[in-house]
Structures are given as C-alpha cells and as structure tokens.
Design a protein around this motif. Sequence first.
Motif, PDB file in Angstrom:
ATOM      1  N   MET A   1       0.534  -1.392   0.085  1.00 43.00           N
ATOM      2  CA  MET A   1       0.120   0.077   0.376  1.00 43.00           C
ATOM      3  C   MET A   1       0.491   1.529   0.098  1.00 43.00           C
ATOM      4  O   MET A   1       0.675   2.758  -0.516  1.00 43.00           O
ATOM      5  CB  MET A   1      -0.540  -0.255   1.196  1.00 43.00           C
ATOM      6  N   ARG A   2       2.118   1.220   0.866  1.00 40.80           N
ATOM      7  CA  ARG A   2       2.824   2.765   0.841  1.00 40.80           C
ATOM      8  C   ARG A   2       3.441   2.465  -0.934  1.00 40.80           C
ATOM      9  O   ARG A   2       3.438   4.061  -0.726  1.00 40.80           O
ATOM     10  CB  ARG A   2       4.285   1.825   1.230  1.00 40.80           C
ATOM     11  N   THR A   3       4.050   1.337  -1.724  1.00 38.42           N
ATOM     12  CA  THR A   3       4.093   2.148  -3.329  1.00 38.42           C
ATOM     13  C   THR A   3       3.238   2.564  -3.910  1.00 38.42           C
ATOM     14  O   THR A   3       3.364   3.811  -4.391  1.00 38.42           O
ATOM     15  CB  THR A   3       4.362   0.743  -3.127  1.00 38.42           C
ATOM     16  N   VAL A   4       1.762   2.838  -3.324  1.00 38.33           N
ATOM     17  CA  VAL A   4       0.616   2.774  -4.865  1.00 38.33           C
ATOM     18  C   VAL A   4       0.787   3.993  -4.005  1.00 38.33           C
ATOM     19  O   VAL A   4       0.341   5.112  -4.978  1.00 38.33           O
ATOM     20  CB  VAL A   4      -1.087   2.351  -3.946  1.00 38.33           C
ATOM     21  N   VAL A   5       0.366   4.540  -3.116  1.00 36.02           N
ATOM     22  CA  VAL A   5       0.300   5.975  -1.940  1.00 36.02           C
ATOM     23  C   VAL A   5       1.562   7.029  -2.339  1.00 36.02           C
ATOM     24  O   VAL A   5       0.728   7.563  -3.332  1.00 36.02           O
ATOM     25  CB  VAL A   5       0.262   5.894  -0.567  1.00 36.02           C
ATOM     26  N   LEU A   6       2.686   6.237  -2.013  1.00 34.41           N
ATOM     27  CA  LEU A   6       4.208   7.394  -3.043  1.00 34.41           C
ATOM     28  C   LEU A   6       3.971   7.540  -4.411  1.00 34.41           C
ATOM     29  O   LEU A   6       4.135   8.569  -5.391  1.00 34.41           O
ATOM     30  CB  LEU A   6       5.640   6.458  -2.265  1.00 34.41           C
ATOM     31  N   LEU A   7       3.701   6.687  -5.417  1.00 37.45           N
ATOM     32  CA  LEU A   7       3.582   6.368  -6.428  1.00 37.45           C
ATOM     33  C   LEU A   7       1.769   7.712  -7.084  1.00 37.45           C
ATOM     34  O   LEU A   7       2.099   8.460  -7.958  1.00 37.45           O
ATOM     35  CB  LEU A   7       2.874   5.335  -7.110  1.00 37.45           C
ATOM     36  N   PHE A   8       1.133   7.459  -5.879  1.00 37.51           N
ATOM     37  CA  PHE A   8       0.391   8.994  -6.552  1.00 37.51           C
ATOM     38  C   PHE A   8       0.489   9.964  -5.827  1.00 37.51           C
ATOM     39  O   PHE A   8       0.247  10.267  -6.474  1.00 37.51           O
ATOM     40  CB  PHE A   8      -1.055   8.325  -5.171  1.00 37.51           C
ATOM     41  N   ILE A   9       1.451  10.559  -5.196  1.00 40.55           N
ATOM     42  CA  ILE A   9       1.939  11.533  -4.808  1.00 40.55           C
ATOM     43  C   ILE A   9       3.087  12.054  -6.457  1.00 40.55           C
ATOM     44  O   ILE A   9       3.159  12.988  -5.917  1.00 40.55           O
ATOM     45  CB  ILE A   9       2.937  11.548  -3.272  1.00 40.55           C
ATOM     46  N   SER A  10       4.118  11.242  -6.435  1.00 38.94           N
ATOM     47  CA  SER A  10       4.752  11.335  -7.137  1.00 38.94           C
ATOM     48  C   SER A  10       4.178  11.890  -9.051  1.00 38.94           C
ATOM     49  O   SER A  10       4.593  12.482  -9.170  1.00 38.94           O
ATOM     50  CB  SER A  10       5.744   9.566  -7.144  1.00 38.94           C
ATOM     51  N   ASN A  11       3.268  11.132  -8.983  1.00 36.40           N
ATOM     52  CA  ASN A  11       2.312  11.155 -10.549  1.00 36.40           C
ATOM     53  C   ASN A  11       1.732  12.832 -10.144  1.00 36.40           C
ATOM     54  O   ASN A  11       1.977  12.789 -11.123  1.00 36.40           O
ATOM     55  CB  ASN A  11       1.276  10.020 -10.531  1.00 36.40           C
ATOM     56  N   ILE A  12       1.044  13.036  -9.107  1.00 35.28           N
ATOM     57  CA  ILE A  12       0.677  14.760  -9.279  1.00 35.28           C
ATOM     58  C   ILE A  12       1.925  14.948  -9.471  1.00 35.28           C
ATOM     59  O   ILE A  12       1.645  16.090  -9.855  1.00 35.28           O
ATOM     60  CB  ILE A  12       0.316  15.131  -7.573  1.00 35.28           C
ATOM     61  N   PHE A  13       3.504  15.284  -8.699  1.00 36.40           N
ATOM     62  CA  PHE A  13       4.435  15.781  -9.457  1.00 36.40           C
ATOM     63  C   PHE A  13       4.386  15.813 -10.271  1.00 36.40           C
ATOM     64  O   PHE A  13       4.715  16.827 -10.975  1.00 36.40           O
ATOM     65  CB  PHE A  13       5.321  15.618  -8.485  1.00 36.40           C
ATOM     66  N   MET A  14       5.149  14.714 -11.670  1.00 34.20           N
ATOM     67  CA  MET A  14       5.071  14.475 -12.110  1.00 34.20           C
ATOM     68  C   MET A  14       4.467  15.239 -13.816  1.00 34.20           C
ATOM     69  O   MET A  14       4.166  16.020 -14.161  1.00 34.20           O
ATOM     70  CB  MET A  14       5.240  12.920 -12.600  1.00 34.20           C
ATOM     71  N   THR A  15       2.650  15.459 -13.108  1.00 34.22           N
ATOM     72  CA  THR A  15       1.496  15.646 -14.381  1.00 34.22           C
ATOM     73  C   THR A  15       1.652  16.902 -13.803  1.00 34.22           C
ATOM     74  O   THR A  15       2.420  17.639 -15.491  1.00 34.22           O
ATOM     75  CB  THR A  15       0.326  15.506 -14.012  1.00 34.22           C
TER      76      THR A  15
END
Length: 109
Positions: A1-15
């Motif tokens: 679950m940590r991976t998915v949450v961190l990927l969501f956060i990184s995707n916000i920055f990336m977008t």
Amino acid sequence: MRTVVLLFISNIFMTFAWYAHLKNLNNRHWFIAVLVSWGIAFFEYLVQVPANRIGYHGTFSLAQLKITQEVITLAVFVPFAVLYMGVPLKLDYLWAGCCLAGAVYFIFR
C-alpha cells in the motif's frame, strides 16, 4: 500500500511538471518552463524512486510496478486535465481505463 500511495504522490508532481507549464508559463520562454518543470520533477523523483524500490523489493514485479504506475497516471491525469486544465471530460478516458484494466488483469494474473 505504501508503494501505491507514494506513486500517487509522485504522479501528482509528475503531471504538474509535464503539463502545468502549458497553462501557467505559456507566455514565457520554453527554457523557463524547463527549469520550473525540472524543479517540480526533483520532488517527484524524491517520492517515485523510494516507491519503486519499496514495491520492487516487496510485493511487485517490475512489470506490475509499471502497469500500476500507468493506472495511477491515468487516475491522476484525468482530474488534472478536467479540473486544472479545463479540458472537457470525454468517454475516451473511460475507454483508456478499460484498456488499462485489461493490462492489470494480464500482468497480475
């Protein structure tokens, strides 16, 4: 679950790094947009690299990480495009999501 949450956060920055300059820095020289985008992307990498390392050394294969990333990318991009950039919501996003659901099925089975 940590991976998915961190990927969501990184995707916000990336977008924001990839696309917000089209709205916010449209009247500036492209090099300014590059510098701003790199600054935002730095924070994206501070979250994305640990997310992938945690996921890869935990429960995800490399292919599963990639497909998870793509699903999250669409989940972040659609609200960004509609709410921030003012792009109309289209059924194409739904069809793209269906294609990704198929990818999830095949990569996680």
